[in-house]
Scaffold this motif. Structure first.
Motif, PDB file in Angstrom:
ATOM      1  N   PRO A  24     -80.412  40.418  91.252  1.00  0.00           N
ATOM      2  CA  PRO A  24     -80.092  39.058  90.838  1.00  0.00           C
ATOM      3  C   PRO A  24     -81.306  38.153  90.584  1.00  0.00           C
ATOM      4  CG  PRO A  24     -79.602  39.354  93.181  1.00  0.00           C
ATOM      5  CD  PRO A  24     -79.961  40.704  92.632  1.00  0.00           C
ATOM      6  N   GLU A  25     -82.404  38.349  91.368  1.00  0.00           N
ATOM      7  CA  GLU A  25     -83.514  37.367  91.278  1.00  0.00           C
ATOM      8  C   GLU A  25     -84.162  37.275  89.906  1.00  0.00           C
ATOM      9  OE1 GLU A  25     -83.256  40.002  93.318  1.00  0.00           O
ATOM     10  OE2 GLU A  25     -84.342  39.714  95.197  1.00  0.00           O
ATOM     11  N   PRO A  26     -84.501  38.415  89.247  1.00  0.00           N
ATOM     12  CA  PRO A  26     -85.132  38.297  87.925  1.00  0.00           C
ATOM     13  C   PRO A  26     -84.222  37.622  86.900  1.00  0.00           C
ATOM     14  CG  PRO A  26     -85.450  40.506  88.815  1.00  0.00           C
ATOM     15  CD  PRO A  26     -84.453  39.824  89.706  1.00  0.00           C
ATOM     16  N   LEU A  27     -82.934  37.963  86.924  1.00  0.00           N
ATOM     17  CA  LEU A  27     -81.990  37.336  85.987  1.00  0.00           C
ATOM     18  C   LEU A  27     -81.900  35.840  86.233  1.00  0.00           C
ATOM     19  CD1 LEU A  27     -79.089  39.966  85.935  1.00  0.00           C
ATOM     20  CD2 LEU A  27     -80.443  39.207  83.958  1.00  0.00           C
ATOM     21  N   ALA A  28     -81.772  35.466  87.516  1.00  0.00           N
ATOM     22  CA  ALA A  28     -81.656  34.039  87.848  1.00  0.00           C
ATOM     23  C   ALA A  28     -82.930  33.286  87.459  1.00  0.00           C
ATOM     24  CB  ALA A  28     -81.374  33.874  89.344  1.00  0.00           C
ATOM     25  N   ALA A  29     -84.092  33.888  87.710  1.00  0.00           N
ATOM     26  CA  ALA A  29     -85.371  33.230  87.378  1.00  0.00           C
ATOM     27  C   ALA A  29     -85.504  33.061  85.862  1.00  0.00           C
ATOM     28  CB  ALA A  29     -86.537  34.047  87.932  1.00  0.00           C
ATOM     29  N   ALA A  30     -85.104  34.079  85.103  1.00  0.00           N
ATOM     30  CA  ALA A  30     -85.202  33.997  83.635  1.00  0.00           C
ATOM     31  C   ALA A  30     -84.256  32.927  83.091  1.00  0.00           C
ATOM     32  CB  ALA A  30     -84.882  35.368  83.019  1.00  0.00           C
ATOM     33  N   ILE A  31     -83.039  32.888  83.639  1.00  0.00           N
ATOM     34  CA  ILE A  31     -82.057  31.881  83.191  1.00  0.00           C
ATOM     35  C   ILE A  31     -82.564  30.477  83.521  1.00  0.00           C
ATOM     36  CG2 ILE A  31     -79.733  30.958  83.603  1.00  0.00           C
ATOM     37  CD1 ILE A  31     -78.865  33.921  84.071  1.00  0.00           C
ATOM     38  N   VAL A  44     -77.148  36.682  77.543  1.00  0.00           N
ATOM     39  CA  VAL A  44     -77.881  37.581  78.426  1.00  0.00           C
ATOM     40  C   VAL A  44     -77.353  39.000  78.243  1.00  0.00           C
ATOM     41  CG1 VAL A  44     -78.460  38.148  80.819  1.00  0.00           C
ATOM     42  CG2 VAL A  44     -78.432  35.758  80.079  1.00  0.00           C
ATOM     43  N   ALA A  45     -78.279  39.884  77.848  1.00  0.00           N
ATOM     44  CA  ALA A  45     -77.933  41.294  77.623  1.00  0.00           C
ATOM     45  C   ALA A  45     -78.313  42.094  78.851  1.00  0.00           C
ATOM     46  CB  ALA A  45     -78.684  41.818  76.396  1.00  0.00           C
ATOM     47  N   GLY A  46     -77.347  42.740  79.458  1.00  0.00           N
ATOM     48  CA  GLY A  46     -77.612  43.567  80.629  1.00  0.00           C
ATOM     49  C   GLY A  46     -77.921  45.002  80.240  1.00  0.00           C
ATOM     50  N   ARG A  47     -78.457  45.738  81.198  1.00  0.00           N
ATOM     51  CA  ARG A  47     -78.710  47.176  81.069  1.00  0.00           C
ATOM     52  C   ARG A  47     -78.237  47.832  82.359  1.00  0.00           C
ATOM     53  NH1 ARG A  47     -80.362  50.346  76.514  1.00  0.00           N
ATOM     54  NH2 ARG A  47     -80.094  48.732  74.940  1.00  0.00           N
ATOM     55  N   TYR A  48     -78.459  49.113  82.488  1.00  0.00           N
ATOM     56  CA  TYR A  48     -78.047  49.881  83.677  1.00  0.00           C
ATOM     57  C   TYR A  48     -76.525  49.826  83.856  1.00  0.00           C
ATOM     58  CZ  TYR A  48     -83.013  49.180  84.238  1.00  0.00           C
ATOM     59  OH  TYR A  48     -84.352  49.103  83.998  1.00  0.00           O
ATOM     60  N   GLU A  49     -76.070  50.096  85.078  1.00  0.00           N
ATOM     61  CA  GLU A  49     -74.622  50.174  85.301  1.00  0.00           C
ATOM     62  C   GLU A  49     -73.959  48.803  85.399  1.00  0.00           C
ATOM     63  OE1 GLU A  49     -72.356  52.918  85.279  1.00  0.00           O
ATOM     64  OE2 GLU A  49     -74.162  53.435  84.165  1.00  0.00           O
ATOM     65  N   GLY A  50     -74.766  47.772  85.516  1.00  0.00           N
ATOM     66  CA  GLY A  50     -74.189  46.442  85.605  1.00  0.00           C
ATOM     67  C   GLY A  50     -75.120  45.501  86.345  1.00  0.00           C
ATOM     68  N   ILE A  51     -74.615  44.302  86.619  1.00  0.00           N
ATOM     69  CA  ILE A  51     -75.444  43.301  87.293  1.00  0.00           C
ATOM     70  C   ILE A  51     -74.878  43.020  88.673  1.00  0.00           C
ATOM     71  CG2 ILE A  51     -76.087  42.213  85.098  1.00  0.00           C
ATOM     72  CD1 ILE A  51     -74.132  39.910  85.984  1.00  0.00           C
ATOM     73  N   ASP A  52     -75.722  42.546  89.549  1.00  0.00           N
ATOM     74  CA  ASP A  52     -75.287  42.122  90.880  1.00  0.00           C
ATOM     75  C   ASP A  52     -74.215  41.032  90.725  1.00  0.00           C
ATOM     76  OD1 ASP A  52     -76.591  42.003  94.000  1.00  0.00           O
ATOM     77  OD2 ASP A  52     -75.406  40.262  93.345  1.00  0.00           O
ATOM     78  N   GLY A  68     -89.551  40.340  86.624  1.00  0.00           N
ATOM     79  CA  GLY A  68     -89.310  41.429  87.567  1.00  0.00           C
ATOM     80  C   GLY A  68     -90.139  41.260  88.847  1.00  0.00           C
ATOM     81  N   LEU A  69     -89.764  42.028  89.862  1.00  0.00           N
ATOM     82  CA  LEU A  69     -90.353  41.846  91.203  1.00  0.00           C
ATOM     83  C   LEU A  69     -91.494  42.826  91.459  1.00  0.00           C
ATOM     84  CD1 LEU A  69     -86.892  41.604  92.999  1.00  0.00           C
ATOM     85  CD2 LEU A  69     -88.412  39.683  92.485  1.00  0.00           C
ATOM     86  N   GLY A  70     -92.522  42.340  92.126  1.00  0.00           N
ATOM     87  CA  GLY A  70     -93.641  43.188  92.529  1.00  0.00           C
ATOM     88  C   GLY A  70     -94.518  43.577  91.355  1.00  0.00           C
ATOM     89  N   SER A  71     -95.514  44.453  91.656  1.00  0.00           N
ATOM     90  CA  SER A  71     -96.475  44.775  90.598  1.00  0.00           C
ATOM     91  C   SER A  71     -95.852  45.676  89.531  1.00  0.00           C
ATOM     92  CB  SER A  71     -97.730  45.400  91.191  1.00  0.00           C
ATOM     93  OG  SER A  71     -97.358  46.449  92.052  1.00  0.00           O
ATOM     94  N   TYR A  72     -94.696  46.306  89.861  1.00  0.00           N
ATOM     95  CA  TYR A  72     -93.988  47.110  88.851  1.00  0.00           C
ATOM     96  C   TYR A  72     -92.982  46.289  88.048  1.00  0.00           C
ATOM     97  CZ  TYR A  72     -96.052  51.157  91.167  1.00  0.00           C
ATOM     98  OH  TYR A  72     -96.935  52.057  91.698  1.00  0.00           O
ATOM     99  N   ARG A  73     -92.863  45.003  88.398  1.00  0.00           N
ATOM    100  CA  ARG A  73     -91.912  44.111  87.707  1.00  0.00           C
ATOM    101  C   ARG A  73     -90.494  44.714  87.704  1.00  0.00           C
ATOM    102  NH1 ARG A  73     -95.046  40.968  88.906  1.00  0.00           N
ATOM    103  NH2 ARG A  73     -96.769  40.139  87.704  1.00  0.00           N
ATOM    104  N   GLN A  74     -90.097  45.126  88.868  1.00  0.00           N
ATOM    105  CA  GLN A  74     -88.806  45.800  89.039  1.00  0.00           C
ATOM    106  C   GLN A  74     -87.640  44.841  88.786  1.00  0.00           C
ATOM    107  OE1 GLN A  74     -88.248  47.325  92.987  1.00  0.00           O
ATOM    108  NE2 GLN A  74     -86.335  48.403  92.440  1.00  0.00           N
ATOM    109  N   VAL A  75     -86.672  45.301  87.992  1.00  0.00           N
ATOM    110  CA  VAL A  75     -85.505  44.458  87.683  1.00  0.00           C
ATOM    111  C   VAL A  75     -84.197  45.086  88.179  1.00  0.00           C
ATOM    112  CG1 VAL A  75     -86.576  43.373  85.679  1.00  0.00           C
ATOM    113  CG2 VAL A  75     -85.248  45.490  85.380  1.00  0.00           C
ATOM    114  N   ASP A  76     -84.261  46.335  88.686  1.00  0.00           N
ATOM    115  CA  ASP A  76     -83.034  47.033  89.087  1.00  0.00           C
ATOM    116  C   ASP A  76     -83.230  47.670  90.453  1.00  0.00           C
ATOM    117  OD1 ASP A  76     -84.950  48.837  88.067  1.00  0.00           O
ATOM    118  OD2 ASP A  76     -83.410  50.349  87.742  1.00  0.00           O
ATOM    119  N   ASP A  77     -82.107  48.070  91.045  1.00  0.00           N
ATOM    120  CA  ASP A  77     -82.189  48.738  92.343  1.00  0.00           C
ATOM    121  C   ASP A  77     -80.903  49.541  92.558  1.00  0.00           C
ATOM    122  OD1 ASP A  77     -83.184  49.475  94.867  1.00  0.00           O
ATOM    123  OD2 ASP A  77     -83.965  47.452  95.220  1.00  0.00           O
TER     124      ASP A  77
END
Ligand code: 9D3
Length: 229
Positions: A64-71, A111-119, A42-51
Motif C-alpha cells: 500500500p505505501e508506494p501506491l499511497a505515496a504516488a497518489i 492507477v494501473a495495477g500489476r501482480y495479483e492485485g493491490i492491498d 518503492g521501498l528500500g534500495s530495491y524500490r520494492q512495490v510488491d510483497d
C-alpha cells in the motif's frame, strides 16, 4: 482535459499516444497526458512495490505505501483529480461511463495495477474502480489507455469531423448500418441500389432500418436499451 496515470510501466504509454487522434489532441493542448512512474515510490534500495500475501498463496500483492505515496504526490500537485483504480473487480466500462468521466472537471487520475492485485487497504483512496470487461489482462495499463482513448475522443475538438460524434452508434444505442465504397461490384457482390439512387431520404430510411435489423440480430441487449429510449 488532464489525464494522469500511475504505473510501473510508463514506457507503455509512449507509442500508442504519439501518433493518431490522441497524439494530435496532446499537441494541440486539448489533452494533457502525464504518466507518473510508481517505481521511485518503492521501498528500500530495491524500490520494492510488491510483497507476498498475508495468509499465504501464490503471486504477489502490491504494497500500500508506494501506491499511497504516488497518489498523494500527484494529487498534491493537481488537486481535485477523480481517482480511478483500474481493476478486474471494477464497474464495467462503456459509453455511458466514458461520458461521466468526461464531466470530471479537474481531470482523471488512473492507477494501473500489476501482480495479483493491490492491498485491500488502498481501495479507500479511490473514487471509483473500473474494469474494461470480463477477460484477464496482465495489468491495468491497457485498460487505462482504453479509458483515455474513449474519453479523449469525446472532448470537443479532438475528433476531426464533429458529425461522426453525433452519429456515434453506441450513443444512439444501435450498431452501425452496412457501409460500401467503390467499386460498384466486388466478386459478384453489388452495392445496394438505393445507395446509388441519389435519393437521400431513401438512403437515410434504408440505413436506419438496416442498423435496427443488425442490432436486433447481433446485439439484442442494445436493441432493448435503445427502444426504451
Ligand atoms: C489471474 C489472476 N486473477 C485471478 C486470481 C486476478 C487478476 C489480477 C490482476 C486478474 C488480472 C489482473 C490484472 N488486470 C488488471 O489489472 C485489469 C483488468 C483486467 O485484467 N481485465 C479487464 N479490465 C481490467 S482493469 C485492470
Amino acid at each position: 482535459m488532464e489525464f494522469h496515470v500511475i504505473t510501473l510501466f510508463p514506457e507503455m504509454f509512449e507509442s500508442p499516444f504519439r501518433g493518431g487522434m490522441i497524439g494530435r489532441a496532446v499537441e494541440q493542448g486539448l489533452i494533457q497526458l502525464r504518466v507518473h512512474p510508481l517505481r521511485p515510490f518503492g521501498l528500500g534500495s530495491y524500490r520494492q512495490v510488491d510483497d507476498a500475501p498475508y495468509g499465504g498463496g501464490s503471486g504477489m500483492v502490491m504494497r500500500p505505501e508506494p501506491l499511497a505515496a504516488a497518489i498523494d504526490d500527484v494529487t498534491g500537485q493537481h488537486p481535485g483529480l477523480w481517482k480511478v483504480l483500474m481493476t478486474p473487480q471494477g464497474e464495467v466500462f462503456g459509453h455511458a461511463l466514458a461520458r461521466e468521466l468526461l464531466a470530471k472537471p479537474r481531470g482523471l487520475l488512473l492507477v494501473a495495477g500489476r501482480y495479483e492485485g493491490i492491498d485491500e487497504r488502498v481501495r479507500s483512496l479511490f473514487d471509483q474502480e473500473i474494469s474494461i470487461g470480463d477477460y484477464v489482462l496482465s495489468g491495468g495499463e491497457l485498460p487505462a489507455m482504453v479509458v483515455i482513448e474513449a474519453v479523449g475522443r469525446l472532448i470537443p475538438g479532438v475528433l476531426g469531423n464533429p458529425d461522426s460524434l453525433t452519429e456515434e452508434s453506441f450513443a444512439a444505442g444501435t450498431l452501425e448500418y452496412p457501409q460500401y465504397t467503390r467499386p460498384e461490384e466486388f466478386r459478384g457482390m453489388r452495392v445496394p441500389e438505393v445507395l446509388l439512387s441519389g435519393d437521400h431520404g431513401k438512403v437515410r430510411e434504408w440505413r436506419r432500418a438496416e442498423a435496427e435489423k443488425r442490432t436486433a440480430l447481433r446485439r439484442p441487449d442494445l436493441a432493448r436499451k435503445s427502444s426504451r429510449g
